[in-house]
Every structure is written in C-alpha cells, then in structure tokens.
Design a protein around this motif. Structure first.
Motif, short mmCIF file in Angstrom:
data_model
loop_
_atom_site.label_atom_id
_atom_site.label_comp_id
_atom_site.label_asym_id
_atom_site.label_seq_id
_atom_site.Cartn_x
_atom_site.Cartn_y
_atom_site.Cartn_z
N GLN A 71 -2.76 3.17 -6.53
CA GLN A 71 -1.44 2.75 -6.08
C GLN A 71 -1.22 3.09 -4.61
O GLN A 71 -0.69 2.29 -3.85
CB GLN A 71 -0.34 3.39 -6.94
CG GLN A 71 1.04 2.89 -6.61
CD GLN A 71 1.20 1.42 -6.89
OE1 GLN A 71 0.88 0.95 -7.97
NE2 GLN A 71 1.67 0.66 -5.91
N THR A 72 -1.66 4.28 -4.18
CA THR A 72 -1.53 4.67 -2.78
C THR A 72 -2.37 3.75 -1.89
O THR A 72 -1.90 3.30 -0.83
CB THR A 72 -1.97 6.14 -2.58
OG1 THR A 72 -1.18 6.96 -3.44
CG2 THR A 72 -1.79 6.58 -1.15
N SER A 73 -3.58 3.43 -2.31
CA SER A 73 -4.43 2.52 -1.55
C SER A 73 -3.80 1.14 -1.44
O SER A 73 -3.83 0.51 -0.38
CB SER A 73 -5.81 2.40 -2.20
OG SER A 73 -6.43 3.65 -2.27
N ALA A 74 -3.24 0.66 -2.53
CA ALA A 74 -2.59 -0.66 -2.52
C ALA A 74 -1.35 -0.67 -1.63
O ALA A 74 -1.10 -1.65 -0.93
CB ALA A 74 -2.22 -1.07 -3.94
N ASP A 75 -0.60 0.43 -1.63
CA ASP A 75 0.58 0.52 -0.75
C ASP A 75 0.18 0.47 0.71
O ASP A 75 0.82 -0.21 1.52
CB ASP A 75 1.35 1.81 -1.03
CG ASP A 75 2.07 1.79 -2.37
OD1 ASP A 75 2.23 0.69 -2.95
OD2 ASP A 75 2.46 2.87 -2.84
N ILE A 76 -0.88 1.19 1.07
CA ILE A 76 -1.35 1.20 2.47
C ILE A 76 -1.88 -0.19 2.83
O ILE A 76 -1.60 -0.70 3.92
CB ILE A 76 -2.43 2.28 2.67
CG1 ILE A 76 -1.82 3.67 2.48
CG2 ILE A 76 -3.07 2.16 4.04
CD1 ILE A 76 -2.83 4.79 2.40
N LYS A 77 -2.61 -0.80 1.93
CA LYS A 77 -3.19 -2.13 2.18
C LYS A 77 -2.10 -3.18 2.37
O LYS A 77 -2.27 -4.13 3.13
CB LYS A 77 -4.11 -2.49 1.02
CG LYS A 77 -4.90 -3.74 1.23
CD LYS A 77 -5.82 -4.01 0.07
CE LYS A 77 -6.45 -5.36 0.25
NZ LYS A 77 -7.23 -5.76 -0.87
N ARG A 78 -0.98 -3.01 1.73
CA ARG A 78 0.12 -3.97 1.78
C ARG A 78 0.78 -4.04 3.17
O ARG A 78 1.45 -5.02 3.49
CB ARG A 78 1.16 -3.61 0.73
CG ARG A 78 2.09 -4.75 0.39
CD ARG A 78 3.01 -4.46 -0.78
NE ARG A 78 2.27 -4.15 -1.98
CZ ARG A 78 2.53 -3.10 -2.77
NH1 ARG A 78 3.50 -2.28 -2.47
NH2 ARG A 78 1.82 -2.88 -3.85
N PHE A 79 0.60 -3.03 4.01
CA PHE A 79 1.21 -3.05 5.34
C PHE A 79 0.66 -4.17 6.21
O PHE A 79 1.36 -4.68 7.07
CB PHE A 79 1.03 -1.71 6.05
CG PHE A 79 1.87 -0.61 5.47
CD1 PHE A 79 3.23 -0.77 5.31
CD2 PHE A 79 1.30 0.57 5.05
CE1 PHE A 79 4.01 0.23 4.76
CE2 PHE A 79 2.06 1.58 4.51
CZ PHE A 79 3.43 1.41 4.36
N HIS A 80 -0.61 -4.55 6.04
CA HIS A 80 -1.18 -5.67 6.78
C HIS A 80 -2.30 -6.29 5.95
O HIS A 80 -3.47 -5.95 6.10
CB HIS A 80 -1.73 -5.21 8.13
CG HIS A 80 -1.89 -6.33 9.11
ND1 HIS A 80 -2.74 -7.38 8.92
CD2 HIS A 80 -1.27 -6.56 10.30
CE1 HIS A 80 -2.67 -8.20 9.95
NE2 HIS A 80 -1.77 -7.72 10.80
N PRO A 81 -1.96 -7.23 5.04
CA PRO A 81 -2.98 -7.86 4.22
C PRO A 81 -3.98 -8.64 5.07
O PRO A 81 -3.69 -8.99 6.21
CB PRO A 81 -2.20 -8.80 3.31
CG PRO A 81 -0.77 -8.52 3.53
CD PRO A 81 -0.64 -7.71 4.76
N ILE A 82 -5.13 -8.92 4.52
CA ILE A 82 -6.18 -9.65 5.24
C ILE A 82 -5.69 -11.05 5.58
O ILE A 82 -5.19 -11.77 4.74
CB ILE A 82 -7.46 -9.73 4.37
CG1 ILE A 82 -8.08 -8.36 4.22
CG2 ILE A 82 -8.48 -10.69 4.97
CD1 ILE A 82 -8.70 -7.82 5.46
#
Length: 178
Positions: free
Chosen positions: A143-154
């Motif tokens: 969940q933490t990884s997904a939250d961080i990834k959500r700040f700038h998706p590919i």
C-alpha cells in the motif's frame, strides 16, 4: 464440501514464536504481527508447523480457510525475512530524499511532494532515483509503494514517472503528421 486446496497446505515454522490465542500473534526476529481469526476457522499448532482447518464444511468456511492460511503464511515470512519493493523514478530532475521517515519527492512539479510514511515501514535510498520500501507487513509495504507510485504514474509516451523495478512499460508510438 471439500476444504480449500491452499488452506490444506501446512505452514512451516522456523525461528518464530506463535501465540494461538485471540488475537493470533506471530513473533520473530523482525517484529510482531497479529491477526483476528474468524470464528469459522480453527488453528492447530504443532512443533514445526501450523494447520488451518474450517470448523464447518461449507463453501464460505473453505474460502476463508485459504485466505487465513495465506495471511498467516505472509505473517511468518514477514517476521523472519520481511518484504521489500523497489521504486524507480524515471524523468529529468526526478529525485527522492528521506529525513525522519518523511519522504520528499521532486517530480517536475512546481513544488516538492512531502509524504509521511508509517512508522512500521523503513525506507532506504539506493540512489537518488531509486527507493526501497521495507517492512514486515506485506499489505502495508504494498500500500505504501502504491501510494508513492500514485504521485506520478508512468506516462505512456516517454516512460516518465514512478514504477516498480521489475515493471515493464510498453511505450506508445506517437501519431505522425501526414
């Protein structure tokens, strides 16, 4: 009604202490995790393994048996070796820094993004553009990884953004003028 295929597999115990009370608790070298076990599931504790069995023989109990067995297996793996995810930042000027479990991301916006991380998660900088998320709780690490990834998706045309290290990005071809 049969029991779950996954639920029937015993969970091996190595270097962990298990308290089969309510709540179910697993203690290992990396920490302690707890789980509230549903009343339709019974946990049998042996010297070197744990078996999860349903109390009733119905489809709901069978489904819950497989889920609880997987959760307990993840708890045992978490307190012995832990879980980790590595995030990669792709883009010009994309950087990450950590101070006191507060993550600061520079992602090309006009302002830095500040993200407070749960105290049960440990962050390690591999390089200024690579970040490792580590913890004993598999769900919390994901969940933490997904939250961080959500700040700038590919972004699909240039491949800029935050991705997992083993994630492949299929780039789209730009439309051509006639």
């Amino acid at each position: 009604m049969k029991s779950s295929r996954i639920g029937r597999i015993p969970i091996p115990l190595n270097n962990v202490h298990v308290n089969a009370g309510d709540p179910f608790q697993v203690t290992g070298p990396l920490g302690v995790l707890t789980l509230t076990v549903p009343s339709v599931i019974k946990i049998k504790l042996y010297q070197t393994m744990i078996k999860v069995t349903p109390v009733f023989s119905n489809q709901r109990a069978s489904a819950i048996q497989g889920t609880v067995r997987t959760l307990i297996s993840n708890m045992v793996a978490g307190v012995t070796v832990g879980f980790r995810k590595v995030l990669v930042l792709n883009g010009v000027g994309f950087r990450v820094s950590i101070r006191n479990n507060i993550l600061t991301l520079s992602l090309g916006y006009s302002h830095p993004i500040i993200y407070c991380v749960n105290r049960n998660i440990k962050l390690h900088l591999i390089s200024p553009s690579e970040l490792e998320v580590f913890g004993v709780d598999k769900q919390l690490v994901g969940q933490t990884s997904a939250d961080i990834k959500r700040f700038h998706p590919i972004e699909p045309y240039k491949g800029k953004g935050i991705r997992f290290i083993n994630e492949t990005v299929n780039l789209k071809e730009r439309t051509k003028k006639k």
